[in-house]
Motif scaffolding. Structure first.
Motif, short mmCIF file in Angstrom:
data_model
loop_
_atom_site.label_atom_id
_atom_site.label_comp_id
_atom_site.label_asym_id
_atom_site.label_seq_id
_atom_site.Cartn_x
_atom_site.Cartn_y
_atom_site.Cartn_z
N THR A 1 -5.48 31.49 -90.92
CA THR A 1 -4.35 31.17 -90.05
C THR A 1 -4.52 31.85 -88.70
O THR A 1 -4.37 31.23 -87.65
CB THR A 1 -3.02 31.62 -90.71
N LYS B 1 -7.53 30.29 -86.70
CA LYS B 1 -7.26 28.98 -86.12
C LYS B 1 -6.22 29.08 -84.99
O LYS B 1 -6.30 28.35 -84.00
CB LYS B 1 -6.79 28.01 -87.20
N THR B 2 -5.29 30.00 -85.13
CA THR B 2 -4.29 30.18 -84.07
C THR B 2 -4.95 30.70 -82.79
O THR B 2 -4.63 30.25 -81.69
CB THR B 2 -3.18 31.16 -84.53
N ALA C 1 -6.82 27.89 -81.26
CA ALA C 1 -5.88 26.96 -80.62
C ALA C 1 -5.37 27.52 -79.30
O ALA C 1 -5.13 26.77 -78.34
CB ALA C 1 -4.71 26.69 -81.55
#
Lengths: 294, 415
Positions: B71, B74-75, B78
């Motif tokens: 998590t 990927k954050t 992003a």
């Protein structure tokens, strides 16, 4: 400056905060619910495909709806009954009443994740306190955390632990019940049960309505207890998805698998469901809530 | 006034730009997103060693709880701020591949240092998906059969052999199930055991194109049936949740099917536990079916410190680092280090079993959706099969239907 302008100025911080941090993200999530978006790529418009997939093809969607509905149907009445019973006991004239009120409220202050971890240990099939206690009286306890049949009941039992908030509201309602009416009913020969039914309960109905509404919304949003319970034992969602609550499913889609479009669609379905249920609750309340009481 | 405003906005924009802050000592700063685990002291020792040998590089460790690793990663990707170095090489590789820098050019340039041929052949294959190098590994996991020598000796039962089949395994496990001891365990909650058995029976989770789930084939169902029978008809494994809570370490399990090498360090800390390993027994298809998974480090495609990060990766996979790993209880990923006497005096003694397991180990399916399909769509049906008398054929049918509905929807949604 006119009073109206002062009013706008005073509410501006909250209004701006609400627009930026609540309404804005809500609108973005509404838009995302019509896209395929994995956070790292650009969102691509897919129309109503996310809603269609959730409602017709996703194997976990209706499972999580069912789990949440069963939990709400069992935990809300059980929790409210416990809260009311404890509130009535704590409303009696007993020594150390203040101490007891504090003690019974304490579990509510424990963070849900901490209590989830604690209860996962209590419910452990072989080493848990509950099954050891049952074994000491000759009863072989079930696999609370490993059995799809028992994992949800375990969470329902665990939910009763957090009755403190409703209990305080009931306690306030009980203290508002008319002492004059209670005394008059007593003089007329009404026993404790009769006094409760004809005097206390009617005066409590607005409080009951408030607690039912809030508990129902809370039950539909259940997440942290189930998440902590799962990560401490059987895994998130529990065995055979037996504890895959709606919001847990939403979280998994959003932050484990990064299907932000699907997760946003789930959030809007939940929003509509809670709104609809609350509306229904208000409509039905006209039949049984005695507004003028108390 | 207007000039001041423009200047202020300019300063603010410069402040928001994504330039890497300068290290106070003027060194290259390499940000490593590290999943917190029991290895942290070892990792910190290795970083200190690397920084001593590379005085112009500083490794900035950003520690994240293991469960939140993907998590967080990927954050950050992003947000346009990926770490320079992150963990990959395992089941998440297919998902992370678009964000990884292709390191093939650097590996060719520094071929002597990387010394690809020193890695086990199965590792070499697993670390070059599609013929490219995206990461360098530090150690690996491979499924093995663990056995408790004390329990075998007490029952006068011969130890597992390399040529064991499922029948041999099952017969031995049934004889060993007595007096509170179980012949084996059943691994629940993830694919570790059931997928291995599906492979052993000749089945697979997906077809070759990875677009269709094939768990409902007769071979795959045969694998699931054996898995279910371990707690049912054969009765040598405890039902889910009813076995010893500490598993093989409890000294009450004669064997542990599919255990990983990451468990060695733990088992070694239990002096009373007398154990060794063997490669998994072969299924009816002749496959052992166990998986291989690498713990490796890759470099972000957007990293401004690709060269310094590459030096760190080379160090972490160097013989020096691997020796360090071995001294902390890990299995050597390099053949040369594995042959050194220091690597061989600890349990398990049967190191040849690892090479046998490696020869037949199978990588996990290389699709970004594997974890989601295996854990969220298939696993609940497997759980139901173990706990609710759902037949393996029915569980396989339902799981396949769910997985294929998901794959169809994903294919439709993907532009």
């Amino acid at each position: 400056m006119s009073q109206s302008r002062w009013c706008w100025l005073m509410i501006a911080p909250v209004a701006v905060g609400l627009l930026i941090f609540t309404v804005g993200p809500m609108l973005v999530s509404l838009m995302l619910s019509f896209t395929d978006y994995d956070v790292v790529s650009r969102p691509s418009f897919v129309g109503s495909a996310n809603y269609h997939y959730l409602l017709t093809a996703d194997p976990s969607f209706w499972v999580s709806v069912k789990v949440t509905a069963m939990y709400a149907a069992a935990s809300v009445p059980l929790g409210l009954f416990t809260a009311l019973a404890v509130a009535m006991l704590l409303n009696m004239e007993v020594p150390f009443r203040g101490l007891f009120r504090t003690l019974y409220y304490l579990p509510t202050l424990l963070p849900a994740t901490a209590s989830g971890v604690l209860w996962a240990w209590i419910f452990h099939p072989t080493d848990g306190a509950l099954n050891r206690m049952l074994l000491s009286v000759g009863v072989r306890g079930p696999g609370w955390t490993s059995s799809p049949s028992w994992a949800l009941p375990a969470l329902i039992i665990m939910s009763v632990w957090s009755y403190g908030g409703a209990m305080v509201v009931f306690l306030a309602g009980l203290q508002g019940a008319s002492k004059t009416l209670l005394e008059a009913a007593g003089l007329d020969g009404a026993g404790p049960w009769k006094r409760f039914c004809v005097v206390t309960w009617p005066s409590l109905t607005p409080v009951v309505f408030f607690n039912v509404t809030m508990s129902l919304i809370g039950a539909m949003k259940t997440f942290d207890q189930a998440f902590a319970f799962g990560t401490s034992g059987p895994g998130v969602g529990g065995p055979a998805r037996a504890t895959l609550f709606y919001v847990l499913n939403l979280y998994s889609k959003a932050f484990e698998h990064f299907h932000m479009g699907l997760a946003s669609a789930m959030a809007w379905i939940l929003f509509a469901a809670i709104g609809g249920l609350t509306f229904l609750n208000f409509r039905l309340s006209r039949r049984w809530v005695q507004e003028e009481a108390g | 006034m207007r000039g001041w405003l423009i200047a202020a906005i300019g300063v603010a924009l410069v402040g928001c730009a994504q330039n890497r802050p300068i290290d106070p000592a003027g060194r290259h700063k390499v940000i490593w997103l590290y999943p917190i685990d029991v290895n942290r002291p070892m990792v910190e020792d290795l970083i200190r060693q690397f920084e001593r040998e590379n005085k112009d590089v500083h490794i900035d460790v950003r520690a994240v709880p293991g469960s939140q690793y993907q998590t967080k990663l990927k954050t950050l990707v992003a947000a346009g701020e990926p770490p320079d170095v992150f963990v990959c090489g395992d089941v998440f590789f297919a998902y992370l591949k678009p964000f990884l820098s292709d390191l093939t050019d650097l590996a060719k340039r520094d071929a002597k240092e990387v010394d690809l041929n020193d890695f086990y052949p199965a590792v070499q294959k697993a670390m070059q998906p599609g013929g490219h190098i995206y990461f360098l590994p530090q150690w690996f996991n491979v499924s093995l059969l663990y056995y408790n020598k004390r329990i075998f000796d007490a029952a006068k039962e011969p130890y597992p052999r390399p040529d064991w089949t499922w029948d041999d395994f099952s017969a031995s496990a049934r004889r060993l199930t007595q007096n509170g001891v179980w012949g084996s365990n059943v691994t629940t909650g993830w694919w570790g055991e059931w997928l291995t058995l599906v492979h052993g029976a000749g089945g697979d989770l997906f077809d070759a194109s990875m677009t269709h789930c094939t768990l409902d084939t007769p071979a795959a169902i045969a694998g699931l049936t054996f898995y279910r029978d371990t707690i049912g008809k054969l009765g040598f494994a405890p039902p889910p949740g009813e076995g010893p809570s500490t598993g093989f370490a409890s000294d009450k399990l004669a064997m542990d099917y599919g255990g990983h090498v990451g468990l060695w360090a733990t088992y070694r800390k239990i002096p009373s536990l007398d154990w060794d390993i063997e490669a998994l027994p072969k299924g009816p298809s002749g496959r052992r079916g166990g998986e291989i998974s690498l713990t490796a480090l890759g470099i972000s495609k957007q990293s401004p410190e690709r060269e310094a990060s590459w030096r760190f990766l080379k160090f972490m996979s160097s013989k020096e680092s691997i020796r360090f790993h071995v001294s902390r209880g890990y299995l050597s990923i390099r053949q040369s280090v594995a042959r050194e006497p220091a690597s061989q005096h600890d349990k398990p003694l049967n190191r040849a079993a690892v090479e046998r397991a490696l020869q037949s180990a199978e990588p996990t399916p290389s699709t970004p959706d594997f974890v989601e399909i295996a854990l969220d769509l298939v696993q609940p049906e497997i759980d139901r099969m173990l706990t609710e008398n759902v037949s393996p054929a029915e569980a396989a049918k339902r799981a396949t239907r769910s997985a294929n509905a998901f794959l169809r929807a994903t294919a439709k949604r993907t532009p």
